[in-house]
Design a protein around this motif. Structure first.
Motif, PDB file in Angstrom:
ATOM      1  N   ALA A 179       0.291  -9.499  51.057  1.00  0.00           N
ATOM      2  CA  ALA A 179       1.234  -8.491  51.546  1.00  0.00           C
ATOM      3  C   ALA A 179       2.071  -7.925  50.393  1.00  0.00           C
ATOM      4  O   ALA A 179       1.638  -7.031  49.686  1.00  0.00           O
ATOM      5  N   SER A 180       3.271  -8.472  50.184  1.00  0.00           N
ATOM      6  CA  SER A 180       4.252  -7.837  49.303  1.00  0.00           C
ATOM      7  C   SER A 180       3.879  -7.892  47.834  1.00  0.00           C
ATOM      8  O   SER A 180       4.148  -6.939  47.085  1.00  0.00           O
ATOM      9  N   GLY A 181       3.294  -8.995  47.373  1.00  0.00           N
ATOM     10  CA  GLY A 181       2.877  -9.066  45.981  1.00  0.00           C
ATOM     11  C   GLY A 181       1.805  -8.041  45.670  1.00  0.00           C
ATOM     12  O   GLY A 181       1.840  -7.354  44.643  1.00  0.00           O
ATOM     13  N   GLN A 182       0.831  -7.911  46.561  1.00  0.00           N
ATOM     14  CA  GLN A 182      -0.224  -6.920  46.371  1.00  0.00           C
ATOM     15  C   GLN A 182       0.342  -5.505  46.441  1.00  0.00           C
ATOM     16  O   GLN A 182      -0.123  -4.607  45.720  1.00  0.00           O
ATOM     17  N   ALA A 183       1.366  -5.299  47.267  1.00  0.00           N
ATOM     18  CA  ALA A 183       2.011  -3.986  47.336  1.00  0.00           C
ATOM     19  C   ALA A 183       2.663  -3.636  45.998  1.00  0.00           C
ATOM     20  O   ALA A 183       2.587  -2.493  45.534  1.00  0.00           O
ATOM     21  N   VAL A 184       3.308  -4.608  45.355  1.00  0.00           N
ATOM     22  CA  VAL A 184       3.894  -4.372  44.036  1.00  0.00           C
ATOM     23  C   VAL A 184       2.794  -4.174  42.995  1.00  0.00           C
ATOM     24  O   VAL A 184       2.918  -3.329  42.097  1.00  0.00           O
ATOM     25  N   GLN A 185       1.718  -4.922  43.105  1.00  0.00           N
ATOM     26  CA  GLN A 185       0.567  -4.715  42.218  1.00  0.00           C
ATOM     27  C   GLN A 185       0.072  -3.280  42.338  1.00  0.00           C
ATOM     28  O   GLN A 185      -0.229  -2.620  41.320  1.00  0.00           O
ATOM     29  N   ASN A 186       0.009  -2.754  43.552  1.00  0.00           N
ATOM     30  CA  ASN A 186      -0.401  -1.372  43.757  1.00  0.00           C
ATOM     31  C   ASN A 186       0.616  -0.401  43.170  1.00  0.00           C
ATOM     32  O   ASN A 186       0.244   0.610  42.568  1.00  0.00           O
ATOM     33  N   MET A 187       1.906  -0.681  43.345  1.00  0.00           N
ATOM     34  CA  MET A 187       2.939   0.164  42.744  1.00  0.00           C
ATOM     35  C   MET A 187       2.763   0.230  41.229  1.00  0.00           C
ATOM     36  O   MET A 187       2.844   1.305  40.621  1.00  0.00           O
ATOM     37  N   ASN A 188       2.525  -0.921  40.616  1.00  0.00           N
ATOM     38  CA  ASN A 188       2.331  -0.946  39.169  1.00  0.00           C
ATOM     39  C   ASN A 188       1.180  -0.041  38.745  1.00  0.00           C
ATOM     40  O   ASN A 188       1.281   0.714  37.768  1.00  0.00           O
ATOM     41  N   LEU A 189       0.074  -0.102  39.467  1.00  0.00           N
ATOM     42  CA  LEU A 189      -1.079   0.734  39.147  1.00  0.00           C
ATOM     43  C   LEU A 189      -0.762   2.214  39.358  1.00  0.00           C
ATOM     44  O   LEU A 189      -1.136   3.070  38.536  1.00  0.00           O
ATOM     45  N   MET A 190      -0.069   2.547  40.425  1.00  0.00           N
ATOM     46  CA  MET A 190       0.237   3.942  40.744  1.00  0.00           C
ATOM     47  C   MET A 190       1.147   4.583  39.708  1.00  0.00           C
ATOM     48  O   MET A 190       1.084   5.792  39.474  1.00  0.00           O
ATOM     49  N   PHE A 191       2.000   3.771  39.073  1.00  0.00           N
ATOM     50  CA  PHE A 191       2.952   4.303  38.095  1.00  0.00           C
ATOM     51  C   PHE A 191       2.544   4.013  36.649  1.00  0.00           C
ATOM     52  O   PHE A 191       3.329   4.220  35.728  1.00  0.00           O
ATOM     53  N   GLY A 192       1.326   3.539  36.438  1.00  0.00           N
ATOM     54  CA  GLY A 192       0.828   3.330  35.092  1.00  0.00           C
ATOM     55  C   GLY A 192       1.463   2.172  34.354  1.00  0.00           C
ATOM     56  O   GLY A 192       1.470   2.144  33.116  1.00  0.00           O
ATOM     57  N   LEU A 193       1.963   1.185  35.097  1.00  0.00           N
ATOM     58  CA  LEU A 193       2.574   0.014  34.487  1.00  0.00           C
ATOM     59  C   LEU A 193       1.542  -1.091  34.281  1.00  0.00           C
ATOM     60  O   LEU A 193       0.408  -1.009  34.763  1.00  0.00           O
ATOM     61  N   ASP A 194       1.954  -2.131  33.562  1.00  0.00           N
ATOM     62  CA  ASP A 194       1.142  -3.340  33.492  1.00  0.00           C
ATOM     63  C   ASP A 194       0.937  -3.849  34.912  1.00  0.00           C
ATOM     64  O   ASP A 194       1.905  -4.028  35.670  1.00  0.00           O
ATOM     65  N   GLU A 195      -0.308  -4.067  35.283  1.00  0.00           N
ATOM     66  CA  GLU A 195      -0.630  -4.483  36.651  1.00  0.00           C
ATOM     67  C   GLU A 195       0.102  -5.757  37.059  1.00  0.00           C
ATOM     68  O   GLU A 195       0.397  -5.975  38.232  1.00  0.00           O
ATOM     69  N   LYS A 196       0.428  -6.599  36.100  1.00  0.00           N
ATOM     70  CA  LYS A 196       1.041  -7.902  36.371  1.00  0.00           C
ATOM     71  C   LYS A 196       2.566  -7.852  36.351  1.00  0.00           C
ATOM     72  O   LYS A 196       3.227  -8.864  36.603  1.00  0.00           O
ATOM     73  N   ALA A 197       3.169  -6.691  36.077  1.00  0.00           N
ATOM     74  CA  ALA A 197       4.621  -6.588  35.925  1.00  0.00           C
ATOM     75  C   ALA A 197       5.347  -7.090  37.187  1.00  0.00           C
ATOM     76  O   ALA A 197       5.018  -6.690  38.301  1.00  0.00           O
ATOM     77  N   GLY A 198       6.312  -7.963  36.977  1.00  0.00           N
ATOM     78  CA  GLY A 198       7.100  -8.484  38.089  1.00  0.00           C
ATOM     79  C   GLY A 198       6.399  -9.524  38.926  1.00  0.00           C
ATOM     80  O   GLY A 198       6.969 -10.000  39.913  1.00  0.00           O
ATOM     81  N   LEU A 199       5.179  -9.896  38.555  1.00  0.00           N
ATOM     82  CA  LEU A 199       4.377 -10.770  39.399  1.00  0.00           C
ATOM     83  C   LEU A 199       4.002 -12.087  38.715  1.00  0.00           C
ATOM     84  O   LEU A 199       3.061 -12.755  39.123  1.00  0.00           O
ATOM     85  N   TYR A 200       4.761 -12.443  37.689  1.00  0.00           N
ATOM     86  CA  TYR A 200       4.582 -13.764  37.067  1.00  0.00           C
ATOM     87  C   TYR A 200       5.372 -14.768  37.910  1.00  0.00           C
ATOM     88  O   TYR A 200       6.524 -15.092  37.614  1.00  0.00           O
TER      89      TYR A 200
END
Length: 322
Positions: free
Chosen positions: A295-316
């Protein structure tokens, strides 16, 4: 770069998990969190573990011009109503965590947000439909086989924690019923079957075999363990290599050489996979946390991809290993 974030439907389990992740995200800034039933109250009054972490209060109305992305953490059917009822500017990205936009339809312009399958499309998307929790665990067990055109009839038993049923109490979520108990529900009819089948057919258009899914309620709070098996002519070494190759660029999906258990992924955005061969059958164990990778972790993973960030940002995130 700071991504300004709004959350609609802020009082439930997925919203609480999303807030926790975003508060620790190096590139995110929470602008507002909507809750009709808690408007004006501090976030920490509902999500009590956030006491001392944020001074934000729930908002009653959205301000779309103050955000770059809106997460919809609303009940099924409510997300579509929210999108239809509000004039959301075209430059504001949307990530929906409900079921409303997961299935293909002529008027649906949301990209299905399973990064291990649709990373390039997600990077270009302005609207993403986050996958379901069971759907994530089961699809990640099957995508490499579908991509290789090797799927046969599939059998799945999967068990989920009580948070998968949402925060509103019901007869099957209160402690005295759930504790020391286990039960089957929605056997062969679970709503995630449609999105799983849709994804498998995108990779293997001719797939027309049965996907037999028996979901179970567990007497724990978080996590999903899916036990998946099917007939397969690959040797175990060939199957392992296929999975390693398919997920070589997937930072959160990892094949284990040893048997796995749920505590390895609880509170993380990981999916761990374990493969074994029994005569002609390939057995795949897939484990995720239903509130993060589901749910929420994958949603942030998607946000990272949509905004060109490191895919892992905020998810360590640290697992609850003991």
């Amino acid at each position: 770069m700071k991504i300004r974030v709004g959350i609609a439907g802020g009082a439930g389990y997925t919203a609480g998990e999303l807030i926790r992740i975003l508060l620790g995200h190096p590139n995110a800034e929470l602008s507002w969190i909507l809750s009709g039933s808690h408007a004006g109250q501090p976030i920490s009054k509902v999500h009590t573990d956030l006491l001392g972490d944020t001074t934000l209060s729930f908002s009653e109305e959205p301000d779309f011009y103050s955000v770059d992305v809106v997460f919809l953490c609303m009940g099924h059917g409510k997300s579509a109503a929210f999108v239809n009822d509000n004039a959301i500017p075209g430059n504001v990205k949307i990530i929906d965590l409900s079921h409303d936009y997961r299935l293909d339809a002529p008027d649906n312009d949301f990209v299905y947000g399973l990064p291990e399958m649709s990373r390039d499309k997600i990077k270009k998307a302005s609207r993403v439909a986050n996958p379901g929790c069971f759907a994530t665990a089961i699809q990640l067990a099957l995508l490499p086989l579908a991509a290789a055109n090797l799927l046969n009839e599939v059998h799945v038993h999967a068990i989920t924690g009580s948070t998968g049923a949402g925060q509103a109490p019901s007869s099957t979520t209160h402690f005295s019923w759930r504790n020391s108990n286990i039960s089957i529900y929605k056997a062969f009819e679970h709503q995630h079957l449609k999105e799983i089948g849709q994804s498998l057919r995108r990779l293997m258009p001719g797939f027309d075999k049965a996907l037999n899914f028996v979901p179970l309620r567990g007497d724990f709070t978080r996590g999903i363990l899916a036990s998946v098996y099917l007939d397969c002519n690959l040797s175990i070494d060939e199957a392992r290599q296929m999975f390693d190759d398919y997920y070589a660029d997937a930072p959160f999906t990892v094949r284990s050489d040893q048997d796995i258990d749920l505590k390895q992924v609880v509170n993380t955005n990981k999916c761990l996979l374990y493969l074994a061969k029994y005569e002609g059958k390939l057995h795949i164990t897939s484990i995720i946390d239903n509130l993060t990778k589901g749910a929420s972790g994958q949603a942030v993973q998607n946000m990272n991809l949509m905004f060109g960030l490191d895919e892992k940002a905020g998810l360590y995130l640290k697992p609850s290993a003991f």
